[in-house]
Write a protein that holds these residues in place. Sequence first.
Motif, PDB file in Angstrom:
ATOM      1  N   LEU A  74       0.818  -1.209   0.000  1.00 25.74           N
ATOM      2  CA  LEU A  74       0.000   0.000   0.000  1.00 25.74           C
ATOM      3  C   LEU A  74       0.852   1.260   0.000  1.00 25.74           C
ATOM      4  O   LEU A  74       0.589   2.208  -0.728  1.00 25.74           O
ATOM      5  CB  LEU A  74      -0.906   0.017   1.245  1.00 25.74           C
ATOM      6  N   SER A  75       1.888   1.257   0.821  1.00 27.26           N
ATOM      7  CA  SER A  75       2.629   2.483   1.083  1.00 27.26           C
ATOM      8  C   SER A  75       3.836   2.677   0.175  1.00 27.26           C
ATOM      9  O   SER A  75       4.144   3.803  -0.202  1.00 27.26           O
ATOM     10  CB  SER A  75       3.084   2.491   2.547  1.00 27.26           C
ATOM     11  N   THR A  76       4.530   1.579  -0.189  1.00 27.33           N
ATOM     12  CA  THR A  76       5.741   1.727  -0.991  1.00 27.33           C
ATOM     13  C   THR A  76       5.474   2.319  -2.374  1.00 27.33           C
ATOM     14  O   THR A  76       6.227   3.195  -2.824  1.00 27.33           O
ATOM     15  CB  THR A  76       6.474   0.390  -1.105  1.00 27.33           C
ATOM     16  N   PRO A  77       4.432   1.881  -3.124  1.00 24.58           N
ATOM     17  CA  PRO A  77       4.156   2.567  -4.403  1.00 24.58           C
ATOM     18  C   PRO A  77       3.881   4.052  -4.216  1.00 24.58           C
ATOM     19  O   PRO A  77       4.319   4.872  -5.033  1.00 24.58           O
ATOM     20  CB  PRO A  77       2.918   1.824  -4.932  1.00 24.58           C
ATOM     21  N   GLY A  78       3.178   4.414  -3.140  1.00 25.64           N
ATOM     22  CA  GLY A  78       2.933   5.825  -2.869  1.00 25.64           C
ATOM     23  C   GLY A  78       4.207   6.570  -2.531  1.00 25.64           C
ATOM     24  O   GLY A  78       4.373   7.745  -2.897  1.00 25.64           O
ATOM     25  N   GLN A  79       5.127   5.891  -1.841  1.00 22.51           N
ATOM     26  CA  GLN A  79       6.436   6.487  -1.537  1.00 22.51           C
ATOM     27  C   GLN A  79       7.174   6.812  -2.825  1.00 22.51           C
ATOM     28  O   GLN A  79       7.757   7.888  -2.974  1.00 22.51           O
ATOM     29  CB  GLN A  79       7.239   5.504  -0.679  1.00 22.51           C
ATOM     30  N   ALA A  80       7.171   5.866  -3.790  1.00 20.53           N
ATOM     31  CA  ALA A  80       7.850   6.109  -5.073  1.00 20.53           C
ATOM     32  C   ALA A  80       7.119   7.166  -5.890  1.00 20.53           C
ATOM     33  O   ALA A  80       7.748   7.974  -6.581  1.00 20.53           O
ATOM     34  CB  ALA A  80       7.949   4.806  -5.858  1.00 20.53           C
ATOM     35  N   TYR A  81       5.796   7.167  -5.854  1.00 20.54           N
ATOM     36  CA  TYR A  81       5.004   8.173  -6.563  1.00 20.54           C
ATOM     37  C   TYR A  81       5.393   9.571  -6.098  1.00 20.54           C
ATOM     38  O   TYR A  81       5.520  10.504  -6.895  1.00 20.54           O
ATOM     39  CB  TYR A  81       3.523   7.916  -6.302  1.00 20.54           C
ATOM     40  N   ASP A  82       5.605   9.713  -4.801  1.00 20.41           N
ATOM     41  CA  ASP A  82       5.879  11.027  -4.212  1.00 20.41           C
ATOM     42  C   ASP A  82       7.357  11.394  -4.244  1.00 20.41           C
ATOM     43  O   ASP A  82       7.722  12.542  -4.509  1.00 20.41           O
ATOM     44  CB  ASP A  82       5.372  11.049  -2.769  1.00 20.41           C
ATOM     45  N   ASP A  83       8.233  10.390  -4.015  1.00 17.58           N
ATOM     46  CA  ASP A  83       9.636  10.679  -3.759  1.00 17.58           C
ATOM     47  C   ASP A  83      10.586   9.950  -4.699  1.00 17.58           C
ATOM     48  O   ASP A  83      11.804  10.046  -4.557  1.00 17.58           O
ATOM     49  CB  ASP A  83       9.961  10.310  -2.304  1.00 17.58           C
ATOM     50  N   GLY A  84      10.081   9.200  -5.662  1.00 16.42           N
ATOM     51  CA  GLY A  84      10.941   8.491  -6.595  1.00 16.42           C
ATOM     52  C   GLY A  84      11.463   7.174  -6.035  1.00 16.42           C
ATOM     53  O   GLY A  84      10.981   6.656  -5.039  1.00 16.42           O
ATOM     54  N   MET A  85      12.500   6.653  -6.683  1.00 10.72           N
ATOM     55  CA  MET A  85      13.015   5.317  -6.398  1.00 10.72           C
ATOM     56  C   MET A  85      14.060   5.294  -5.287  1.00 10.72           C
ATOM     57  O   MET A  85      14.581   4.226  -4.957  1.00 10.72           O
ATOM     58  CB  MET A  85      13.647   4.734  -7.665  1.00 10.72           C
ATOM     59  N   ARG A  86      14.376   6.411  -4.692  1.00  6.19           N
ATOM     60  CA  ARG A  86      15.518   6.432  -3.782  1.00  6.19           C
ATOM     61  C   ARG A  86      15.318   5.598  -2.528  1.00  6.19           C
ATOM     62  O   ARG A  86      16.275   5.259  -1.843  1.00  6.19           O
ATOM     63  CB  ARG A  86      15.880   7.879  -3.423  1.00  6.19           C
ATOM     64  N   PHE A  87      14.096   5.234  -2.228  1.00  3.68           N
ATOM     65  CA  PHE A  87      13.839   4.376  -1.078  1.00  3.68           C
ATOM     66  C   PHE A  87      14.518   3.014  -1.223  1.00  3.68           C
ATOM     67  O   PHE A  87      14.771   2.324  -0.222  1.00  3.68           O
ATOM     68  CB  PHE A  87      12.322   4.195  -0.905  1.00  3.68           C
ATOM     69  N   ILE A  88      14.858   2.610  -2.456  1.00  6.42           N
ATOM     70  CA  ILE A  88      15.506   1.316  -2.683  1.00  6.42           C
ATOM     71  C   ILE A  88      16.845   1.249  -1.949  1.00  6.42           C
ATOM     72  O   ILE A  88      17.313   0.157  -1.569  1.00  6.42           O
ATOM     73  CB  ILE A  88      15.712   1.064  -4.196  1.00  6.42           C
ATOM     74  N   GLN A  89      17.483   2.402  -1.712  1.00 11.66           N
ATOM     75  CA  GLN A  89      18.768   2.426  -1.028  1.00 11.66           C
ATOM     76  C   GLN A  89      18.670   1.928   0.406  1.00 11.66           C
ATOM     77  O   GLN A  89      19.665   1.470   0.996  1.00 11.66           O
ATOM     78  CB  GLN A  89      19.347   3.842  -1.055  1.00 11.66           C
TER      79      GLN A  89
END
Length: 586
Positions: free
Chosen positions: A61-76
């Motif tokens: 639920l939350s990770t796609p929204g994280q990428a929508y808002d902030d891009g792919m940098r959460f992968i780090q």
Amino acid sequence: MSALDWLVLGGTLLFIVGYGTWRTRAAGRTLDSYLLGGRQANWWGIGLSIIATQASAITFLSTPGQAYDDGMRFIQFYFGLPVAMVLIAAVAVPIYHRLRVFTAYEYLETRFDRRTRTLAACLFLVQRGLSNGLSLYAPALVLSAILGWNINLTVWLIGGLMISYTVAGGTRAVAVTQQGQVAVIFTGMVVAGYLLVHYLPPGVGFSEAMQVAGHQGKLNLIDFTFDPSDRYNFWTGMTGGLFLALSYFGTDQSQVQRYLAGRSITESRLGLLMNGLVKVPMQFGILLIGVLLFVFYQFNQPPLTFNRPVREQIATQPKFAPQLQALEQRHVTLFNGKRAATEQVVAALQQDDATQLAVAQMRLKTAQTAIRELRTEAQAFFKQAAPLAEAKDTDYVFLTFVLAYMPRGLVGLLIAVVLSAAMSSAAAGLNALASTTVIDLYKPARPRSDERHYVSVSRWATITWGVLGIAFALFAARLENLIQAVNILGSLFYGTILGIFVVAFFMKKIGGNAVFWAAIVTQAVIFLLFQTTTIAYLWYNIIGCALVMLLAAVGQRLASPPGPLSRKEGEPDASRATGLRRLPPP
């Protein structure tokens, strides 16, 4: 949802839960079979169970929204995880298997004393009990948005279903159901990714979508800038993320219990390494879905807020409805300009026209700035009109797409993905909470009871922790983005717990009294830093671990004169721990 969606959703969940319960109907007659499934799990079952335990509904639920808002940098955040799997497989797994412990915290009594074991167990119980509440809140968010049900009632319904099969079958029921849940999860996410690309306008394929995302800063995979206040960059991922993964997979009973159930050291190690190989690509795929959602909504009108329940609540209030309509009309006008600019960017990219691309990018940047300012104004308005509602709407982005654009039948499948992830993660957490409560707190106080008594207490502990998790879930709507809330909560405790285990594994001259008080002081310092500084939460894992090691070393030096260390202050014999014995290597 249509009747077909309800059929797919209900059929999928009932089959998974029913099959898991039937397969494990004979489990749970002894403590070993109830808590560890008789220690008969193979490597791929362990790997799938580890993946399913970590991949909660919040992930989808939350990770796609994280990428929508902030891009792919959460992968780090996950860069340190494969390294952590290797270290845990090399160091922790052999020790746990040789001692044949039920929980990771039993080892601490053989190394230190019962007081240190109890402290570590209690820190885990607090952290995991709260995290389980978040895992229940996420799917309740889905169903309350779909059905319009009261979210509190929805939390109780989902929690009750998950508690029932966890109580009935113990670890084996959790593991068997997780295998079906993982299959549903991967199928659903592949389908979602394919449809997102399929729904893009004619002439805009996957490569064009990635170019659009890249030109708008959403493919920010790696950032080598060192900034202690930045949550997601290469350095926080390879250091703070590494320490968080070491603590989570090496000392958190919800994960340790998955590989303690392995039939051998080799099987447990292979299960951990499988997770190390799969987790980063899996998380990359989920974030990529968020980026594709961003591109999709460059060509299709998004709502002013993805939080549909809040929007509907405000729309019924005569005092605020006119202002809401005015904001939405401005949003439509601005979006039309942004869509035209985006189409111009795509055309320039396809024609390889640098001059046209520069003009289009400038136009797009202007449109994005205007929409960003409008959304900031709208969020302030939503907070004024609905003060108790969640202002941040990124957790609703993926859900909104599923409900609005998915064909009949697939809506039910995607909802089944979310609920499967919720039950797999929360059930494993409940199982671990019950194990820790009984093995580390109850059994030492009642060492002479029989197996049936301990199994019965384990079932009641599962019910109790399930109800407590439900209670915390009712407050979860007040938190920020859910995937960040879970990781923040873990980071507040994991550093201290990891520090205790690092001292136990590698600092053999430090005794229980020194490490106990070092952990107490460290936990207080971490809470103080969280309240008074802007340090990114991943650094708490490093700070906590290092501070426990430092304070324990200083405390031991002050308490003991130089010279040979006595058994009392060093590593005690395993026979001091109730029910434990040292075994030769297999």
